[in-house]
Design a protein around this motif. Structure first.
Motif, PDB file in Angstrom:
ATOM      1  N   VAL A   7      17.717 -18.985  -2.531  1.00 38.26           N
ATOM      2  CA  VAL A   7      16.297 -18.642  -2.646  1.00 38.26           C
ATOM      3  C   VAL A   7      15.809 -18.867  -4.074  1.00 38.26           C
ATOM      4  CG1 VAL A   7      14.675 -16.702  -2.575  1.00 38.26           C
ATOM      5  CG2 VAL A   7      16.266 -17.064  -0.699  1.00 38.26           C
ATOM      6  N   ALA A   8      16.619 -18.516  -5.048  1.00 38.84           N
ATOM      7  CA  ALA A   8      16.253 -18.686  -6.456  1.00 38.84           C
ATOM      8  C   ALA A   8      16.416 -20.138  -6.908  1.00 38.84           C
ATOM      9  CB  ALA A   8      17.107 -17.772  -7.332  1.00 38.84           C
ATOM     10  N   GLU A   9      16.885 -20.999  -6.010  1.00 37.99           N
ATOM     11  CA  GLU A   9      17.136 -22.406  -6.298  1.00 37.99           C
ATOM     12  C   GLU A   9      18.093 -22.581  -7.472  1.00 37.99           C
ATOM     13  OE1 GLU A   9      13.452 -24.556  -6.561  1.00 37.99           O
ATOM     14  OE2 GLU A   9      12.862 -23.944  -4.545  1.00 37.99           O
ATOM     15  N   ALA A  10      19.025 -21.663  -7.588  1.00 45.13           N
ATOM     16  CA  ALA A  10      20.093 -21.749  -8.588  1.00 45.13           C
ATOM     17  C   ALA A  10      21.268 -22.420  -7.905  1.00 45.13           C
ATOM     18  CB  ALA A  10      20.464 -20.366  -9.088  1.00 45.13           C
ATOM     19  N   ILE A  11      21.306 -23.742  -7.989  1.00 48.22           N
ATOM     20  CA  ILE A  11      22.285 -24.494  -7.199  1.00 48.22           C
ATOM     21  C   ILE A  11      23.629 -24.661  -7.882  1.00 48.22           C
ATOM     22  CG2 ILE A  11      20.502 -25.713  -5.921  1.00 48.22           C
ATOM     23  CD1 ILE A  11      21.051 -28.144  -7.731  1.00 48.22           C
ATOM     24  N   ASP A  12      23.723 -24.321  -9.153  1.00 49.44           N
ATOM     25  CA  ASP A  12      24.999 -24.471  -9.847  1.00 49.44           C
ATOM     26  C   ASP A  12      26.054 -23.582  -9.196  1.00 49.44           C
ATOM     27  OD1 ASP A  12      23.902 -26.275 -11.548  1.00 49.44           O
ATOM     28  OD2 ASP A  12      23.598 -24.866 -13.197  1.00 49.44           O
ATOM     29  N   GLY A  13      27.151 -24.182  -8.817  1.00 50.42           N
ATOM     30  CA  GLY A  13      28.260 -23.444  -8.218  1.00 50.42           C
ATOM     31  C   GLY A  13      28.144 -23.235  -6.724  1.00 50.42           C
ATOM     32  N   LEU A  14      27.059 -23.686  -6.090  1.00 48.58           N
ATOM     33  CA  LEU A  14      26.923 -23.467  -4.648  1.00 48.58           C
ATOM     34  C   LEU A  14      28.046 -24.109  -3.833  1.00 48.58           C
ATOM     35  CD1 LEU A  14      23.114 -23.560  -3.774  1.00 48.58           C
ATOM     36  CD2 LEU A  14      24.643 -21.608  -3.931  1.00 48.58           C
ATOM     37  N   PRO A  15      28.551 -25.277  -4.191  1.00 48.78           N
ATOM     38  CA  PRO A  15      29.666 -25.819  -3.402  1.00 48.78           C
ATOM     39  C   PRO A  15      30.894 -24.903  -3.409  1.00 48.78           C
ATOM     40  CG  PRO A  15      28.683 -27.558  -4.699  1.00 48.78           C
ATOM     41  CD  PRO A  15      28.054 -26.279  -5.160  1.00 48.78           C
ATOM     42  N   GLU A  16      31.219 -24.332  -4.579  1.00 53.27           N
ATOM     43  CA  GLU A  16      32.371 -23.428  -4.653  1.00 53.27           C
ATOM     44  C   GLU A  16      32.113 -22.144  -3.867  1.00 53.27           C
ATOM     45  OE1 GLU A  16      30.920 -24.826  -7.304  1.00 53.27           O
ATOM     46  OE2 GLU A  16      32.460 -25.845  -8.496  1.00 53.27           O
ATOM     47  N   ILE A  17      30.899 -21.637  -3.984  1.00 59.21           N
ATOM     48  CA  ILE A  17      30.538 -20.417  -3.259  1.00 59.21           C
ATOM     49  C   ILE A  17      30.623 -20.663  -1.756  1.00 59.21           C
ATOM     50  CG2 ILE A  17      28.641 -18.818  -2.764  1.00 59.21           C
ATOM     51  CD1 ILE A  17      27.724 -19.266  -5.706  1.00 59.21           C
ATOM     52  N   TYR A  18      30.064 -21.784  -1.315  1.00 62.43           N
ATOM     53  CA  TYR A  18      30.076 -22.076   0.110  1.00 62.43           C
ATOM     54  C   TYR A  18      31.490 -22.340   0.621  1.00 62.43           C
ATOM     55  CZ  TYR A  18      28.706 -23.624   4.669  1.00 62.43           C
ATOM     56  OH  TYR A  18      28.573 -23.721   6.025  1.00 62.43           O
ATOM     57  N   ALA A  19      32.314 -22.983  -0.180  1.00 63.37           N
ATOM     58  CA  ALA A  19      33.701 -23.247   0.244  1.00 63.37           C
ATOM     59  C   ALA A  19      34.460 -21.946   0.455  1.00 63.37           C
ATOM     60  CB  ALA A  19      34.412 -24.121  -0.786  1.00 63.37           C
ATOM     61  N   LEU A  20      34.296 -20.986  -0.469  1.00 62.66           N
ATOM     62  CA  LEU A  20      34.955 -19.686  -0.302  1.00 62.66           C
ATOM     63  C   LEU A  20      34.380 -18.957   0.901  1.00 62.66           C
ATOM     64  CD1 LEU A  20      36.939 -17.522  -1.185  1.00 62.66           C
ATOM     65  CD2 LEU A  20      35.197 -16.658  -2.771  1.00 62.66           C
ATOM     66  N   ARG A  21      33.076 -19.019   1.065  1.00 64.25           N
ATOM     67  CA  ARG A  21      32.438 -18.372   2.206  1.00 64.25           C
ATOM     68  C   ARG A  21      32.972 -18.954   3.520  1.00 64.25           C
ATOM     69  NH1 ARG A  21      30.271 -18.606   6.554  1.00 64.25           N
ATOM     70  NH2 ARG A  21      28.677 -17.189   7.267  1.00 64.25           N
ATOM     71  N   ASP A  22      33.166 -20.242   3.555  1.00 58.16           N
ATOM     72  CA  ASP A  22      33.688 -20.903   4.753  1.00 58.16           C
ATOM     73  C   ASP A  22      35.115 -20.447   5.047  1.00 58.16           C
ATOM     74  OD1 ASP A  22      33.197 -22.641   6.869  1.00 58.16           O
ATOM     75  OD2 ASP A  22      34.128 -24.333   5.843  1.00 58.16           O
ATOM     76  N   ARG A  23      35.943 -20.333   4.017  1.00 62.38           N
ATOM     77  CA  ARG A  23      37.329 -19.864   4.221  1.00 62.38           C
ATOM     78  C   ARG A  23      37.351 -18.427   4.729  1.00 62.38           C
ATOM     79  NH1 ARG A  23      38.063 -22.435  -0.744  1.00 62.38           N
ATOM     80  NH2 ARG A  23      38.325 -20.473  -1.873  1.00 62.38           N
ATOM     81  N   LEU A  24      36.514 -17.565   4.145  1.00 64.10           N
ATOM     82  CA  LEU A  24      36.473 -16.166   4.580  1.00 64.10           C
ATOM     83  C   LEU A  24      35.956 -16.043   6.008  1.00 64.10           C
ATOM     84  CD1 LEU A  24      35.147 -14.302   1.398  1.00 64.10           C
ATOM     85  CD2 LEU A  24      37.489 -14.828   2.054  1.00 64.10           C
ATOM     86  N   ALA A  25      34.946 -16.830   6.345  1.00 64.41           N
ATOM     87  CA  ALA A  25      34.413 -16.801   7.712  1.00 64.41           C
ATOM     88  C   ALA A  25      35.459 -17.251   8.720  1.00 64.41           C
ATOM     89  CB  ALA A  25      33.166 -17.665   7.804  1.00 64.41           C
ATOM     90  N   GLU A  26      36.276 -18.218   8.347  1.00 67.59           N
ATOM     91  CA  GLU A  26      37.359 -18.678   9.229  1.00 67.59           C
ATOM     92  C   GLU A  26      38.400 -17.578   9.430  1.00 67.59           C
ATOM     93  OE1 GLU A  26      39.359 -20.910  11.836  1.00 67.59           O
ATOM     94  OE2 GLU A  26      37.442 -21.461  10.953  1.00 67.59           O
ATOM     95  N   MET A  27      38.735 -16.864   8.357  1.00 67.05           N
ATOM     96  CA  MET A  27      39.675 -15.742   8.477  1.00 67.05           C
ATOM     97  C   MET A  27      39.129 -14.671   9.417  1.00 67.05           C
ATOM     98  SD  MET A  27      41.028 -14.889   4.675  1.00 67.05           S
ATOM     99  CE  MET A  27      41.666 -16.110   3.584  1.00 67.05           C
ATOM    100  N   VAL A  28      37.869 -14.330   9.245  1.00 67.72           N
ATOM    101  CA  VAL A  28      37.240 -13.303  10.087  1.00 67.72           C
ATOM    102  C   VAL A  28      37.236 -13.756  11.540  1.00 67.72           C
ATOM    103  CG1 VAL A  28      35.044 -12.153  10.613  1.00 67.72           C
ATOM    104  CG2 VAL A  28      35.871 -12.236   8.268  1.00 67.72           C
TER     105      VAL A  28
END
Length: 173
Positions: A135-156
């Motif tokens: 929302v804040a359009e702060a895109i720096d680091g979004l790939p790393e954030i999304y990759a971790l989010r994807d791994r956690l979602a897979e675990m869940v």
């Protein structure tokens, strides 16, 4: 006879409507042809250049590391508790609903579900971070954030399937 009259009336109606169209063109009605001024806006807008996301900001690295370690610890606790829960559910397979074995198996499933709390909390936190930064359009680091989010979602998702399978083995579920 009726067919001839019907054909004749359709032909007369069609000729009247065509003559009305021809008459409208002769009355000075505006033309639908493209005007010269309309061609000025046929230019494509310049392409928008979007900078690729930069590296993960330093202040977020520690948070992501903590969430990843919390998820790993929760995954280990879940794996350790899963075998106990599976054996208790197996023992309660033929037991009546609300019997001692059934209650013990339900409690084991509840303990198994409780071990997931750090993982689901980390997933919720990282979802919030991802949304806030998007929302804040702060895109720096979004790939790393999304990759971790994807791994956690897979675990869940994997843990959800285990809990559902164990619950499905109990009578009355």
């Amino acid at each position: 006879m009726k067919r001839t009259v019907l054909t004749l009336s359709l032909a007369v109606a069609a000729s009247l409507s065509l003559s009305a169209c021809a008459a409208a063109q002769n009355t000075g009605a505006p033309s639908l042809a493209k005007r010269s001024v309309e061609g000025r806006f046929d230019v494509a807008p310049p392409p928008v250049v979007v900078a690729p996301p930069g590296p993960l900001p330093a202040d977020l690295g520690g948070r992501l590391g903590r969430w990843e370690s919390d998820a790993a610890a929760a995954q280990q606790a879940f794996a350790a508790e899963r075998n106990t829960a599976a054996s208790l559910v197996s023992a309660a397979a033929g037991a009546a609903v609300a019997s001692e074995r059934w209650v013990v198996a339900q409690q084991a499933i509840s303990r198994l579900t409780a071990t997931r709390a750090p993982l689901t909390a980390a997933l919720a936190d990282i979802d919030r971070l991802y949304l806030d930064r998007s929302v804040a359009e702060a895109i720096d680091g979004l790939p790393e954030i999304y990759a971790l989010r994807d791994r956690l979602a897979e675990m869940v998702s994997t843990q959800d399937a285990v809990v559902e399978a164990l619950s499905g083995q109990l009578p009355g579920q």
